[in-house]
Enzyme design. Structure first.
Site, PDB file in Angstrom:
ATOM      1  N   TYR A  10      41.514  18.530   4.727  1.00  0.00           N
ATOM      2  CA  TYR A  10      41.551  17.141   4.283  1.00  0.00           C
ATOM      3  C   TYR A  10      40.137  16.578   4.133  1.00  0.00           C
ATOM      4  CZ  TYR A  10      42.269  12.100   4.433  1.00  0.00           C
ATOM      5  OH  TYR A  10      42.229  10.758   4.145  1.00  0.00           O
ATOM      6  N   THR A  70      37.079   9.116   3.832  1.00  0.00           N
ATOM      7  CA  THR A  70      37.511   9.129   5.225  1.00  0.00           C
ATOM      8  C   THR A  70      36.336   9.351   6.162  1.00  0.00           C
ATOM      9  OG1 THR A  70      38.888  10.300   6.840  1.00  0.00           O
ATOM     10  CG2 THR A  70      38.040  11.611   5.032  1.00  0.00           C
TER      11      THR A  70
END
Length: 101
Positions: free
Chosen positions: A56, A33
């Site tokens: 995350y 990401t």
């Protein structure tokens, strides 16, 4: 929750890497990401320092570190995707825009 993020993003990646090593795969493509860069107000480069600032992002960045360690066994590619949207997302760009409209 946090435990799920670790289980999926970090631990599952490690298990897949080990499976790949034991089964002599040729290439491993990991989807990470853009969140690993943290909040930066500039155009980003792959070589920029990462500042993961959420559980995350940390779980994905940790998985990237595992992936890098397997270069001796097979080719690795890490893709850092930005702005991916899917059902059930909260507190991210697309859901925030929709909520504001």
């Amino acid at each position: 929750g946090i435990a799920d993020m670790y289980a999926i993003n970090t631990n599952a990646t490690f298990k897949l890497l080990e499976w790949g090593r034991k089964n002599n795969i040729k290439k491993f493509i990991f989807t990470s990401t853009g969140n690993v860069y943290g909040n930066q107000d500039k155009l980003l480069n792959e070589t920029d320092t990462c500042y993961p600032n959420s559980f995350y992002a940390v779980s994905k960045f940790a998985a990237e570190q595992y992936v890098q360690q397997y270069k001796a066994f097979f080719d690795v590619i890490i893709l850092r995707l930005f702005g991916v949207y899917g059902e059930g997302q909260e507190n991210m760009t697309i859901p925030n825009l929709i909520q504001r409209l």
